[in-house]
Design an enzyme around this catalytic site. Sequence first.
Site, PDB file in Angstrom:
ATOM      1  N   TYR A  31     -12.808  13.119 -23.049  1.00 56.36           N
ATOM      2  CA  TYR A  31     -12.544  13.796 -21.783  1.00 56.36           C
ATOM      3  C   TYR A  31     -11.541  14.931 -21.957  1.00 56.36           C
ATOM      4  O   TYR A  31     -10.840  15.016 -22.961  1.00 56.36           O
ATOM      5  CB  TYR A  31     -12.008  12.777 -20.775  1.00 56.36           C
ATOM      6  CG  TYR A  31     -10.669  12.194 -21.191  1.00 56.36           C
ATOM      7  CD1 TYR A  31      -9.473  12.715 -20.692  1.00 56.36           C
ATOM      8  CD2 TYR A  31     -10.583  11.137 -22.093  1.00 56.36           C
ATOM      9  CE1 TYR A  31      -8.250  12.209 -21.084  1.00 56.36           C
ATOM     10  CE2 TYR A  31      -9.367  10.617 -22.487  1.00 56.36           C
ATOM     11  CZ  TYR A  31      -8.199  11.159 -21.977  1.00 56.36           C
ATOM     12  OH  TYR A  31      -6.984  10.659 -22.384  1.00 56.36           O
ATOM     13  N   SER A 261      -1.724   9.144 -20.785  1.00 59.54           N
ATOM     14  CA  SER A 261      -2.693   8.534 -21.684  1.00 59.54           C
ATOM     15  C   SER A 261      -3.829   7.931 -20.890  1.00 59.54           C
ATOM     16  O   SER A 261      -3.605   7.224 -19.907  1.00 59.54           O
ATOM     17  CB  SER A 261      -2.019   7.444 -22.525  1.00 59.54           C
ATOM     18  OG  SER A 261      -2.976   6.616 -23.147  1.00 59.54           O
ATOM     19  N   LYS A 262      -5.051   8.219 -21.314  1.00 58.13           N
ATOM     20  CA  LYS A 262      -6.225   7.625 -20.665  1.00 58.13           C
ATOM     21  C   LYS A 262      -6.180   6.102 -20.768  1.00 58.13           C
ATOM     22  O   LYS A 262      -6.581   5.384 -19.855  1.00 58.13           O
ATOM     23  CB  LYS A 262      -7.490   8.168 -21.347  1.00 58.13           C
ATOM     24  CG  LYS A 262      -8.798   7.703 -20.717  1.00 58.13           C
ATOM     25  CD  LYS A 262      -9.118   8.439 -19.449  1.00 58.13           C
ATOM     26  CE  LYS A 262     -10.529   8.173 -18.990  1.00 58.13           C
ATOM     27  NZ  LYS A 262     -10.822   8.803 -17.704  1.00 58.13           N
ATOM     28  N   ARG A 263      -5.640   5.632 -21.904  1.00 52.02           N
ATOM     29  CA  ARG A 263      -5.563   4.179 -22.116  1.00 52.02           C
ATOM     30  C   ARG A 263      -4.687   3.496 -21.069  1.00 52.02           C
ATOM     31  O   ARG A 263      -4.867   2.330 -20.759  1.00 52.02           O
ATOM     32  CB  ARG A 263      -5.001   3.872 -23.514  1.00 52.02           C
ATOM     33  CG  ARG A 263      -5.950   4.161 -24.652  1.00 52.02           C
ATOM     34  CD  ARG A 263      -5.445   3.567 -25.952  1.00 52.02           C
ATOM     35  NE  ARG A 263      -4.108   4.018 -26.277  1.00 52.02           N
ATOM     36  CZ  ARG A 263      -3.834   5.144 -26.914  1.00 52.02           C
ATOM     37  NH1 ARG A 263      -4.814   5.944 -27.283  1.00 52.02           N
ATOM     38  NH2 ARG A 263      -2.602   5.480 -27.190  1.00 52.02           N
ATOM     39  N   ASP A 271     -11.601  12.889 -13.927  1.00 53.01           N
ATOM     40  CA  ASP A 271     -11.203  11.829 -13.002  1.00 53.01           C
ATOM     41  C   ASP A 271     -10.676  12.415 -11.699  1.00 53.01           C
ATOM     42  O   ASP A 271     -10.996  11.935 -10.607  1.00 53.01           O
ATOM     43  CB  ASP A 271     -10.111  10.948 -13.623  1.00 53.01           C
ATOM     44  CG  ASP A 271     -10.609  10.130 -14.802  1.00 53.01           C
ATOM     45  OD1 ASP A 271     -11.823   9.840 -14.847  1.00 53.01           O
ATOM     46  OD2 ASP A 271      -9.783   9.787 -15.678  1.00 53.01           O
TER      47      ASP A 271
END
Length: 491
Positions: A31, A261-263, A271
């Site tokens: 992304y 962070s996406k995590r 998004d």
Amino acid sequence: MGLDMKWFEDMESRIPRGEVRTRFAPSPTGYMHVGNLRTALYTYFIARHAGGKFILRIEDTDQGRYVEGATDAIYRTLAECRLSHDEGPDVGGPVGPYVQTERRGLYMRYAELLVELGGAYYCFCSKGEEAEEGFEKHEDPCRSLDPAEARRRAGSGESFVIRQKIPHGGTTTFHDEIFGDITVPNDSLDDNVLIKTDGLPTYNFANVVDDHLMGITHVVRGSEYLSSAPKYDLLYRAFGWDIPKYVHCPPVMRDAHNKMSKRHGDPSYEDLISLGYLTDAVVNYVALLGWSPGGEREIFSLEELCDVFDISGISKSPAIFDMAKLNYFNAEYIRALPPGRFAELARPYIRSAVKNPAIDPDDIAPLLQQRCEYLSDIPPKLGFFDELPDYDAELFVHKKSKSDRESSREMLEAVIPALEALPEWTDEAILGALTSIAADKQVKNAKLMWPVRIAAAGVAVTPGGAVEICRILGREECLRRLRAGLEKLTK
């Protein structure tokens, strides 16, 4: 293994000069995170502010991290944000190809040239793949190999890497447009790998070669690359090339201690758009993450950002991504939309909550434009249109409106027959009937409007007032709800 110097001269002759040239060089590994978008913006602003060229280069040499569809996401994001590139894989240009894996034939030749110039060496030591990113130069016996002997061994099929030959002792000083001059001892730098055993370049080498051959004048990247900058400088100097201006931007943080962070659930550009944020608002907000144009003004169009952008406004400190601040920006952009455009954007969100085909989403949209911060904020506000909630009669009690159960019962008893008798069902007709009843009863409009709105919607907070809600519901459904409210009050 002689070098074809005419080929190198031809490559130099292709390089555009005499203009500002910047590049956005993402890897197709997933992304578009907010930090990536900010890098793209600053790269674009620098080029456009100077009337130069903005170039897109896809850095896809790390095939192990390649994500299907990621390149399309890069194109889509740039197009949505209106960051039009002058050169790139899809539009071509004078210094293509613009995809690194399509340029793989270049890097070995430049690494061999660098060996000839004394800035690199062949290394045949069996150190394992994990050592390819660095090796203590004082420990590497291959540094002292005769170049002709090294080329002979490489040509005979012996496995090798090519490493940068960092000078022993002394210091390297490089200049960054944000952080100024930075000096590091050369003994702190490793002889990092330039060409791996498979013949492909490392990122550190490929981006220097590509930036030079594409005539890049300004390199914008994250401050995490500051530690690599002296190695890049040494490569440029060893080749005898001009060094571009470095612009190392501090990170975008979730809070004072953690990078986004996406995590950890932090949103990407995609998004944010799926949540109903407007691209122009996101661009405006992200541009101001760690950069200030000076003054109090915060709302800028893309064209205005290009006009006012100056590298000197970039902060040395990390920027905190604040969703509440983004909400403020987005609400400002939503309110500034032409009503028709807002209705178009809001329609799918309205329809996701209001399934009744008799209700037109475009009738509801005007109630929402001044009352939502982002588009996905819309559905939770509208559930009452499809179905009257099971509410408590205590909702009719409202101190500010001077409304209680008894006065509410009295108002509904007067309102129902008046609305039944209306010749037309319009805002003007409904408002006229309600204000006329309030005047007859010598009460303020609020004392009458409160119970009508509660009976019609069954919730205390609604987009729009009693008149609009009654009109959108339609005469039959509105009167059914008002009668049900009266029944609650007469139990």
